[in-house]
Design a protein around this motif. Structure first.
Motif, PDB file in Angstrom:
ATOM      1  N   SER A 179       0.833  -1.199   0.000  1.00  0.00           N
ATOM      2  CA  SER A 179       0.000   0.000   0.000  1.00  0.00           C
ATOM      3  C   SER A 179       0.868   1.249   0.000  1.00  0.00           C
ATOM      4  O   SER A 179       1.704   1.426   0.906  1.00  0.00           O
ATOM      5  CB  SER A 179      -0.903   0.005   1.237  1.00  0.00           C
ATOM      6  N   PRO A 180       0.699   2.154  -0.971  1.00  0.00           N
ATOM      7  CA  PRO A 180       1.459   3.414  -0.934  1.00  0.00           C
ATOM      8  C   PRO A 180       1.204   4.216   0.339  1.00  0.00           C
ATOM      9  O   PRO A 180       2.133   4.811   0.897  1.00  0.00           O
ATOM     10  CB  PRO A 180       0.962   4.150  -2.188  1.00  0.00           C
ATOM     11  N   ALA A 181      -0.042   4.224   0.822  1.00  0.00           N
ATOM     12  CA  ALA A 181      -0.354   4.993   2.028  1.00  0.00           C
ATOM     13  C   ALA A 181       0.350   4.416   3.250  1.00  0.00           C
ATOM     14  O   ALA A 181       0.859   5.167   4.098  1.00  0.00           O
ATOM     15  CB  ALA A 181      -1.863   5.006   2.255  1.00  0.00           C
ATOM     16  N   VAL A 182       0.395   3.095   3.343  1.00  0.00           N
ATOM     17  CA  VAL A 182       1.098   2.466   4.466  1.00  0.00           C
ATOM     18  C   VAL A 182       2.597   2.705   4.345  1.00  0.00           C
ATOM     19  O   VAL A 182       3.287   2.924   5.356  1.00  0.00           O
ATOM     20  CB  VAL A 182       0.768   0.959   4.537  1.00  0.00           C
ATOM     21  N   GLN A 183       3.120   2.679   3.122  1.00  0.00           N
ATOM     22  CA  GLN A 183       4.547   2.977   2.930  1.00  0.00           C
ATOM     23  C   GLN A 183       4.876   4.383   3.439  1.00  0.00           C
ATOM     24  O   GLN A 183       5.898   4.584   4.110  1.00  0.00           O
ATOM     25  CB  GLN A 183       4.905   2.871   1.449  1.00  0.00           C
ATOM     26  N   ARG A 184       4.007   5.338   3.139  1.00  0.00           N
ATOM     27  CA  ARG A 184       4.251   6.717   3.592  1.00  0.00           C
ATOM     28  C   ARG A 184       4.220   6.786   5.116  1.00  0.00           C
ATOM     29  O   ARG A 184       5.036   7.474   5.748  1.00  0.00           O
ATOM     30  CB  ARG A 184       3.221   7.666   2.985  1.00  0.00           C
ATOM     31  N   LEU A 185       3.265   6.073   5.716  1.00  0.00           N
ATOM     32  CA  LEU A 185       3.173   6.065   7.177  1.00  0.00           C
ATOM     33  C   LEU A 185       4.427   5.447   7.786  1.00  0.00           C
ATOM     34  O   LEU A 185       4.983   5.980   8.757  1.00  0.00           O
ATOM     35  CB  LEU A 185       1.928   5.293   7.622  1.00  0.00           C
ATOM     36  N   GLU A 186       4.893   4.337   7.239  1.00  0.00           N
ATOM     37  CA  GLU A 186       6.072   3.677   7.804  1.00  0.00           C
ATOM     38  C   GLU A 186       7.315   4.548   7.661  1.00  0.00           C
ATOM     39  O   GLU A 186       8.183   4.546   8.544  1.00  0.00           O
ATOM     40  CB  GLU A 186       6.274   2.323   7.146  1.00  0.00           C
ATOM     41  N   ALA A 187       7.405   5.281   6.576  1.00  0.00           N
ATOM     42  CA  ALA A 187       8.547   6.191   6.413  1.00  0.00           C
ATOM     43  C   ALA A 187       8.510   7.289   7.478  1.00  0.00           C
ATOM     44  O   ALA A 187       9.548   7.642   8.061  1.00  0.00           O
ATOM     45  CB  ALA A 187       8.528   6.797   5.012  1.00  0.00           C
ATOM     46  N   ALA A 188       7.323   7.809   7.739  1.00  0.00           N
ATOM     47  CA  ALA A 188       7.186   8.844   8.771  1.00  0.00           C
ATOM     48  C   ALA A 188       7.476   8.276  10.155  1.00  0.00           C
ATOM     49  O   ALA A 188       8.117   8.938  10.987  1.00  0.00           O
ATOM     50  CB  ALA A 188       5.789   9.447   8.717  1.00  0.00           C
ATOM     51  N   LEU A 189       7.022   7.046  10.404  1.00  0.00           N
ATOM     52  CA  LEU A 189       7.257   6.422  11.704  1.00  0.00           C
ATOM     53  C   LEU A 189       8.744   6.186  11.935  1.00  0.00           C
ATOM     54  O   LEU A 189       9.256   6.341  13.054  1.00  0.00           O
ATOM     55  CB  LEU A 189       6.504   5.093  11.788  1.00  0.00           C
TER      56      LEU A 189
END
Length: 428
Positions: free
Chosen positions: A29-39
């Motif tokens: 998921s692109p959205a989950v990828q963005r969240l994991e990068a922020a985390l």
């Protein structure tokens, strides 16, 4: 019926089990990828706010999260479970999850968060019911040739959870936790409906001939329906009694003149094991059950009857169309259990209906056969039955017959009105 005979007959109604024949279509998921990068770049005290923001923005329209896939005609579907107390979270999605291999749909908890996710890539016409399972210990996988026992399934049942953010919830006949529903953009749509008003309701009770269960029979008569109005007999009637989509869609079809006024008869299932005995039955037993239902209708026995059901109810509907072609003018069978009886381990799929159909003297009544294309081995058998009916000119087809789904009430409820309307329009 003594207990030994009852147990033997129930054993014949245990469906064949098989592993899901295709690999889980995992995706990113692109959205989950963005969240994991922020985390990954966040301090510990920033993590909760990042997850809160993800839920408030990405999941604002409900769950699961649906994103465009690079594969044409597909979407990336991300199931999300948030709960600090759940150490393990499994996805239980109809026919996507393989209940013989639960670890395959174990959800991944994001580092330092209370959020678990699982992303898959699915065709845009997919529809399924789903829930989460949050056990205290890993779920066991079944040994080959040894499916889960009823006791094992019952032990898992207490850990089932509804997705509170799902876009749609439906009552669950078998469990207090509701079905959560995922329906992608091109999935089978809800049928046209209008509020059913003026129908006369009457409540009755019969004793079924095989299980001996005392079961309710609920009758709804359209205000313009006479004693000779077509009768629609729906098995597992309690499911449709708590869901007004069926009667509302039939009411709309009557109001627009597509079908005549009808009598809708909901035959409830009995207790544990009762429907298995009453629906998977012999010719004289099905005849007696239909007679008992007819008795509550009094003067309506000469009207054309349409039988309808799902799973074992679909089997009964198809058998009645072959066995009782006089009173039964047609049938709608959803995911019919055409493997019955399961007493031939070397031939566990093709069942009794095919023999009775081949041996029937004269034609079967016309049948609408609806199928979830993800129903594994059952799909092959039901498609063969459709072709057998087609070859004798006894298959009625509708646009809702082949659905990208499993063995699942969430699409049965959307498709059944189309099948009934196709049958009833013959009597206009």
């Amino acid at each position: 019926m003594d207990e030994q005979a009852r147990r033997a007959r129930l054993m014949r109604t245990i469906p064949p089990h098989s592993f899901r024949p295709w690999p889980l279509p995992r995706a990113v998921s692109p959205a989950v990828q963005r969240l994991e990068a922020a985390l990954a770049a966040a301090s510990a005290d920033q993590v909760p706010a990042l997850v809160d923001r993800f839920v408030a923005t990405e999941l604002a329209d409900g769950t699961p999260l649906i994103e465009q896939s690079p594969k044409p005609g597909h979407s990336i579907v991300t199931f999300c479970y948030r709960g600090a107390g759940a150490k393990l979270v499994y996805l239980a999605a109809n026919r996507l999850t393989d209940h013989l291999d639960p670890a395959d749909t174990l959800m991944r908890r994001l580092d330092r968060t209370d959020l678990a996710v699982l992303s898959v890539e699915m065709p845009n016409d997919w529809i399924a019911g789903y829930q989460f399972i949050t056990p205290p210990a890993p779920l066991p996988s079944a040994a080959l040739h040894e499916p889960f026992t009823a006791r094992q399934l019952q032990s898992i049942s207490k850990f089932i959870r509804t997705d509170p953010l799902a876009r749609e919830h439906l009552p669950n006949k078998l469990h207090p936790e509701q079905h959560s529903v995922v329906a992608l953009p091109d999935a089978i749509a809800l049928p046209a409906s209008s509020r059913a008003e003026g129908w006369q309701r009457s409540d009755h009770q019969i004793t079924t001939p095989v299980s001996g269960s005392d079961v309710p029979v609920t009758v709804f008569r359209h205000p313009q329906a006479g004693a000779d109005a077509p009768v629609v007999l729906v098995l597992d009637g309690e499911v449709w009694l708590q869901d007004d989509l069926l009667i509302n869609s039939l009411h709309q079809a009557i109001g627009t003149g597509r079908i005549p006024p009808i009598q809708l008869v909901l035959l409830h299932a009995g207790g544990a094991g009762a429907r298995q005995l009453d629906y998977a039955c012999e010719l004289d037993e099905s005849e007696l059950l239909l007679e008992k239902v007819a008795d509550v209708l009094e003067g309506s026995v000469s009207a054309p009857w349409i039988t309808a059901g799902s799973s074992l109810g679909g089997l009964f509907a198809m058998l009645s169309a072959v066995r009782h072609r006089g009173p039964i003018a047609g049938a709608v069978a959803q995911s019919p259990s055409l493997w019955w009886p399961s007493d031939a381990p070397m031939n566990p799929v093709v069942g009794r209906w095919f023999t009775e159909f081949a041996d029937a003297a004269g034609a079967s009544s016309p049948v609408v056969v609806q199928l979830g294309l993800l129903e594994n081995t059952l799909a092959t058998t039901v498609l063969e039955a459709r072709e057998a009916l087609r070859s004798r000119g006894e298959l009625i087809e509708t646009p809702a017959d082949l659905v990208r789904g499993g063995h699942d009430i969430v699409w049965w409820r959307r498709a059944l009105p189309a099948g009934l309307i196709a049958q009833l329009s013959r009597f206009n």
